[in-house]
Design an enzyme around this catalytic site. Structure first.
Site: not given
Length: 186
Positions: A7-9, A52, A91
């Protein structure tokens, strides 16, 4: 195929309550770029799967997202790592798409693209929805306590997928993976 999905954030970069909206606001968590380098060094293909919804909400543009991801790629390479791909869902919940985690669409696409086995694939996340997405396809889940991870562990521990492993950070996870690789070779 040795595949790890991040995952990023909250896992790679610092999360924000008001969304990370620009490359300037995209700040790596200390040690995360080195962790990606260690995973790369251990022979893993490292990819990112990130919700996102800020795009769907019009908080930032595709250009902004591309700039954030260019910065992430650049910093990973500078540390000696490689991010082999980035999947993102633009989305909102209201769109009811199949790619927004906890639904498994992004994860299935990544597994197909790399011809990887779900049972051998880790997803490292800081929220329950990350872990549910990999569990839905039979993969391995790792919760990091950065980002929303501590809150997730405190408030949703009973809901974590079976056999979820918990790590202080992406760096701690990468150290665990490297130790596992050393033991396999011994």
């Amino acid at each position: 195929m040795k595949l790890i999905i991040l995952d990023r954030d909250g896992v790679i970069n610092q999360d924000r309550g008001d969304f990370v909206k620009s490359a300037d606001e995209w700040i790596p968590i200390p040690g995360s770029m080195d962790a990606i380098a260690f995973l790369t060094e251990a022979g893993y293909t490292v990819v990112v799967a990130t919700n996102q919804s800020g795009i769907g909400r019009k908080y930032f543009t595709m250009q902004d997202l591309n700039e954030m991801h260019a910065k992430m790629h650049r910093l990973a390479v500078q540390a000696g790592g490689v991010i082999d791909g980035i999947w993102f869902c633009p989305h909102t919940n209201a769109d009811n798409c199949n790619c927004r985690k906890p639904k498994p669409g992004m994860i299935q696409d990544i597994l197909e693209r790399f011809q990887a086995e779900a049972a051998d694939t880790w997803l490292v996340g800081d929220s329950l929805r990350d872990l549910q997405a990999i569990a839905a396809v039979g993969g391995k889940s790792a919760l990091v306590l950065t980002g929303k991870g501590k809150k997730t562990l405190t408030t949703q521990e009973a809901e974590l997928p079976e056999n979820t492993q918990v790590f202080d950070s992406l760096m701690a996870f990468s150290q665990y993976i490297m130790q596992q690789e050393r033991e396999k070779q011994a």
